[in-house]
Design a protein around this motif. Structure first.
Motif, PDB file in Angstrom:
ATOM      1  N   ALA A  21       0.848  -1.194   0.000  1.00  0.00           N
ATOM      2  CA  ALA A  21       0.000   0.000   0.000  1.00  0.00           C
ATOM      3  C   ALA A  21       0.881   1.240   0.000  1.00  0.00           C
ATOM      4  N   PHE A  22       0.353   2.321  -0.608  1.00  0.00           N
ATOM      5  CA  PHE A  22       1.096   3.580  -0.745  1.00  0.00           C
ATOM      6  C   PHE A  22       0.172   4.746  -0.441  1.00  0.00           C
ATOM      7  N   ALA A  69      -1.756  -6.917  -8.989  1.00  0.00           N
ATOM      8  CA  ALA A  69      -0.513  -6.622  -9.706  1.00  0.00           C
ATOM      9  C   ALA A  69      -0.776  -6.508 -11.207  1.00  0.00           C
ATOM     10  N   GLU A  70      -1.657  -7.361 -11.708  1.00  0.00           N
ATOM     11  CA  GLU A  70      -1.957  -7.365 -13.143  1.00  0.00           C
ATOM     12  C   GLU A  70      -2.732  -6.116 -13.552  1.00  0.00           C
ATOM     13  N   SER A  71      -3.748  -5.746 -12.774  1.00  0.00           N
ATOM     14  CA  SER A  71      -4.537  -4.573 -13.150  1.00  0.00           C
ATOM     15  C   SER A  71      -3.712  -3.294 -13.030  1.00  0.00           C
ATOM     16  N   HIS A  89       2.836   8.111 -10.189  1.00  0.00           N
ATOM     17  CA  HIS A  89       3.228   9.174  -9.265  1.00  0.00           C
ATOM     18  C   HIS A  89       2.887   8.811  -7.824  1.00  0.00           C
ATOM     19  N   MET A  90       1.709   8.234  -7.601  1.00  0.00           N
ATOM     20  CA  MET A  90       1.333   7.876  -6.242  1.00  0.00           C
ATOM     21  C   MET A  90       2.245   6.797  -5.675  1.00  0.00           C
ATOM     22  N   CYS A  91       2.592   5.812  -6.500  1.00  0.00           N
ATOM     23  CA  CYS A  91       3.443   4.722  -6.011  1.00  0.00           C
ATOM     24  C   CYS A  91       4.923   5.099  -6.007  1.00  0.00           C
ATOM     25  N   GLY A  92       5.353   5.841  -7.026  1.00  0.00           N
ATOM     26  CA  GLY A  92       6.770   6.182  -7.120  1.00  0.00           C
ATOM     27  C   GLY A  92       7.202   7.275  -6.171  1.00  0.00           C
ATOM     28  N   ASN A 101       6.903  -9.020   1.607  1.00  0.00           N
ATOM     29  CA  ASN A 101       7.844  -9.732   0.734  1.00  0.00           C
ATOM     30  C   ASN A 101       8.538  -8.815  -0.274  1.00  0.00           C
ATOM     31  N   GLY A 102       8.680  -7.540   0.068  1.00  0.00           N
ATOM     32  CA  GLY A 102       9.428  -6.627  -0.792  1.00  0.00           C
ATOM     33  C   GLY A 102       8.674  -6.137  -2.010  1.00  0.00           C
ATOM     34  N   SER A 103       7.402  -6.523  -2.182  1.00  0.00           N
ATOM     35  CA  SER A 103       6.672  -6.125  -3.385  1.00  0.00           C
ATOM     36  C   SER A 103       6.432  -4.618  -3.418  1.00  0.00           C
ATOM     37  N   GLY A 104       6.260  -3.999  -2.240  1.00  0.00           N
ATOM     38  CA  GLY A 104       6.045  -2.560  -2.198  1.00  0.00           C
ATOM     39  C   GLY A 104       7.257  -1.783  -2.666  1.00  0.00           C
ATOM     40  N   ARG A 105       8.419  -2.161  -2.152  1.00  0.00           N
ATOM     41  CA  ARG A 105       9.654  -1.471  -2.556  1.00  0.00           C
ATOM     42  C   ARG A 105       9.944  -1.687  -4.030  1.00  0.00           C
TER      43      ARG A 105
END
Length: 239
Positions: A21-22, A69-71, A89-92, A101-105
């Protein structure tokens, strides 16, 4: 209120099984205002996502952008082709609220890489389309004798010029306040002149400065385009 802590608590309470989440938008920046909402991107598993929903917490609007992840990949590709990507922009540029498991980073690093690379360049046809559109708007501005019509013409012209400056320089576009922010970053001097010209139209029905600024920008990308412009209808419209 601490926006990051509040957002974390909201994600934990509502989506205990979320993968990442971000917190994006203005809520955790110097641009935050009493009216800034919480823009939260959440990565979920399963068929419920993707969707967007607005809820409320302590009289504060919360905008949820829920994806798998796909959408997420599909939406980003669609947004990127339009040279504006709120999700990137929101995630970066946002704050990582949850990272399993590191998926956010990984998502944030990939988003930042794409943001720094910029949007795709304009094709020749796309540039001609924008030149043609801007030429017509400038002619409308020159021919307007109704001060109310003049304001509406100037409004479209303001946005068209701002977007043209950004896309030619391979800068990300946006809407509303974010369009202005990105224009100021890319070209502060033209931004000031463009806004001054627009204000002169609204306050004094004087289009001269706005017309000059827009014409200068147009000249910088090839100039006016009217005669000779042609576009065939999309294939699906042919008999």
């Amino acid at each position: 209120m601490d926006p990051v802590r509040t957002a974390c608590d909201l994600v934990t309470a509502r989506f205990p099984d979320a993968r990442a989440a971000f917190l994006g938008g203005s809520a955790n920046t110097m641009r935050r205002t009493p009216f800034s909402d919480l823009d939260i991107v959440v990565f979920l598993e399963g068929p419920l996502a993707p969707y967007r929903e607005t809820t409320e917490h302590a009289d504060l609007p919360v905008e949820w952008f829920c994806h798998t992840a796909e959408s997420y990949d599909e939406f980003v590709e669609r947004e990127t082709s339009d040279r504006r990507s709120p999700l990137l922009h929101m995630c970066g540029e946002g704050v990582v609220l949850l990272d399993r498991n590191g998926s956010g980073r990984r998502t944030q690093e990939e988003a930042l890489t794409r943001l720094r690379a910029g949007p795709p360049p304009l094709s020749r046809a796309e540039l001609e389309d924008r030149r043609y559109e801007l030429t017509g708007q400038l002619d409308d501005l020159a021919g307007a004798d109704d001060p109310d019509e003049l304001v509406f013409i100037a409004d479209r012209l303001l946005v068209a010029v701002a977007e043209l400056i950004l896309v030619v320089r391979r800068r990300w576009c946006s809407h509303g306040k974010w369009l202005l922010r990105r224009l100021r970053e890319a070209d502060p001097e033209t931004s000031r002149e463009l806004l001054l010209g627009y204000r002169q139209v609204v306050c004094a029905a004087d289009p001269d400065l706005l017309r000059r600024v827009a014409a200068d920008v147009l000249d910088g990308v090839g100039g006016r385009l009217v005669v000779g412009y042609r576009r065939d209808a999309p294939t699906g419209f042919r008999r």
